[in-house]
Design an enzyme around this catalytic site. Structure first.
Site, PDB file in Angstrom:
ATOM      1  N   LYS A 115       0.824  -1.212   0.000  1.00 27.05           N
ATOM      2  CA  LYS A 115       0.000   0.000   0.000  1.00 27.05           C
ATOM      3  C   LYS A 115       0.852   1.253   0.000  1.00 27.05           C
ATOM      4  O   LYS A 115       0.456   2.259  -0.570  1.00 27.05           O
ATOM      5  CB  LYS A 115      -0.958   0.005   1.202  1.00 27.05           C
ATOM      6  CG  LYS A 115      -2.136  -0.934   1.004  1.00 27.05           C
ATOM      7  CD  LYS A 115      -3.319  -0.549   1.872  1.00 27.05           C
ATOM      8  CE  LYS A 115      -4.475  -1.509   1.662  1.00 27.05           C
ATOM      9  NZ  LYS A 115      -5.544  -1.351   2.645  1.00 27.05           N
ATOM     10  N   LYS A 197      -7.034 -12.989  -9.262  1.00 24.61           N
ATOM     11  CA  LYS A 197      -8.327 -13.105  -8.578  1.00 24.61           C
ATOM     12  C   LYS A 197      -9.275 -11.980  -8.990  1.00 24.61           C
ATOM     13  O   LYS A 197      -8.827 -10.861  -9.229  1.00 24.61           O
ATOM     14  CB  LYS A 197      -8.074 -12.999  -7.059  1.00 24.61           C
ATOM     15  CG  LYS A 197      -8.629 -14.168  -6.270  1.00 24.61           C
ATOM     16  CD  LYS A 197      -8.254 -14.073  -4.805  1.00 24.61           C
ATOM     17  CE  LYS A 197      -9.297 -13.338  -4.003  1.00 24.61           C
ATOM     18  NZ  LYS A 197      -9.037 -13.357  -2.548  1.00 24.61           N
ATOM     19  N   LYS A 200     -12.581  -6.433  -6.109  1.00 24.46           N
ATOM     20  CA  LYS A 200     -13.473  -5.276  -6.141  1.00 24.46           C
ATOM     21  C   LYS A 200     -12.718  -3.980  -6.416  1.00 24.46           C
ATOM     22  O   LYS A 200     -13.321  -2.968  -6.710  1.00 24.46           O
ATOM     23  CB  LYS A 200     -14.334  -5.190  -4.876  1.00 24.46           C
ATOM     24  CG  LYS A 200     -13.599  -5.099  -3.562  1.00 24.46           C
ATOM     25  CD  LYS A 200     -14.607  -5.153  -2.411  1.00 24.46           C
ATOM     26  CE  LYS A 200     -13.931  -5.463  -1.107  1.00 24.46           C
ATOM     27  NZ  LYS A 200     -14.199  -4.532  -0.042  1.00 24.46           N
TER      28      LYS A 200
END
Ligand code: TRP
Length: 334
Positions: A115, A197, A200
């Site tokens: 991040k 994968k 979202k």
């Protein structure tokens, strides 16, 4: 605590919209867990602000997420679905546990490294101590099991280390949580890159089916899904695209891979993709109808938010008071 059932806790971020992958891989398997566990599902809005958010957007997304969980079948009378920011114990325990967590431990967290690379202009202290807040979420409810994906296992491991460390100093204060190893959900991959994968937060909206996508959108996205060169509906490693569609169709219809292969023997990709699209749209239609009803019923959702928030707060405060006493804070007057 609580009719002797074991406690299960999970947190979810309201960033991005829930996908078919979240539903088939996790949510669908959670629906019956409340028979065996006392379940807490927190919308973790405190975690969300480690990355800049638009306030109105965050509020809306958090409420939508909460309603989607209910629309998907999580009964809010049997599962405590609540906002993390409504229970101040999360932040209070996080401060205390910050003092029992080492910089070196947090430095090793791979999600922090990822991040901070992604948000290089905003590497704030909250991003660094994010795993301590997550540990607080879990430990605050004396959680026995946590259903987590692989990407969160390192944080759960740290949570256990913090709990064990605290207990070794102060006695048995926290239950040491375990990962929940239930029946594995279906593993759904991106429609545009089936080696990744379905996520979202994918930047390409065609890569994911969102639970709120309408029928035409669902069918269009499946039409555009990446497939393989063999032109045969066959599940194998060499055909990740077709295999992903077989996995989805199987998870939605309850059919095995062999049954799916048989059903589409001799048929082309076009027919198969349309069938998968329709099956998924049929699955999502009732969920969306329910979601729209819930969106209209402000009073009902507000009541759920209030009651569940109070319930969570009750259990959270119990643990928090014990911890405050153990570390030496004076007894509270009110
Ligand atoms: N960090 C988790 C995620 O990004 C969300 C989360 C916050 C969580 N607190 C939690 C998950 C407690 C499980 C338990 O997915």
């Amino acid at each position: 605590m609580m009719n002797d059932k074991k406690i299960l806790f999970s947190g979810m971020q309201a960033t991005g919209s829930l996908t078919l992958g979240n539903y088939l891989g996790a949510l669908k398997n959670w629906l019956n867990l409340c028979d065996d566990y006392e379940c807490f599902y927190s919308v973790v809005d405190l975690h969300s602000i480690t990355v800049r958010q638009d306030p109105a957007e965050l509020r809306k997304k958090a409420r939508n997420l909460l309603m989607l969980y209910i629309a998907a079948g999580l009964d809010p009378e049997k599962n405590c679905i609540y906002y993390q920011s409504h229970v101040s114990g999360h932040a209070e325990l996080a401060w205390i546990l910050n003092c029992f967590t080492y910089m070196g431990e947090l430095n090793r967290m791979t999600q922090f490294k990822d991040k901070s690379a992604k948000h290089a202009d905003n590497i704030n202290a909250g991003l660094f101590t994010y795993p301590v807040l997550m540990a607080s979420d879990i430990l605050l409810y004396q959680t026995d099991v946590v259903p987590v994906g692989k990407d969160q296992l390192q944080h759960l491991e740290l949570t256990r280390d913090i709990a064990i460390r605290f207990n070794s100093i102060y006695g048995d204060v926290f239950t040491v949580p375990e990962p929940y190893l239930g029946k594995a959900g279906a593993k759904i991959m991106s429609l545009q890159d089936p080696t990744k994968k379905m996520s979202k937060s994918d930047e390409n909206p065609n890569a994911s089916i969102y639970l709120t996508d309408d029928r035409d959108t669902v069918i269009r996205k499946f039409k555009r899904a990446v497939t393989d060169s063999e032109a045969r509906i066959h599940y194998c490693e060499e055909q990740p695209g077709v295999s992903n569609l077989i996995e989805i169709y199987g998870a939605v219809t309850g059919k095995t891979f062999e049954e799916v292969e048989k059903e589409f023997e001799g048929k082309g990709y076009g027919d198969f993709k349309l069938a998968v699209g329709e099956a998924v749209a049929d699955l999502l239609t009732p969920l969306q109808t329910r979601f729209n009803e819930l969106s209209q019923d402000k009073a009902y959702i507000d009541k759920i938010i209030k009651e569940n928030g109070e319930k969570a707060d009750y259990y959270a405060t119990k643990t928090l008071r014990k911890v405050q006493k153990k570390v030496g804070f004076p007894e509270r007057i009110r």
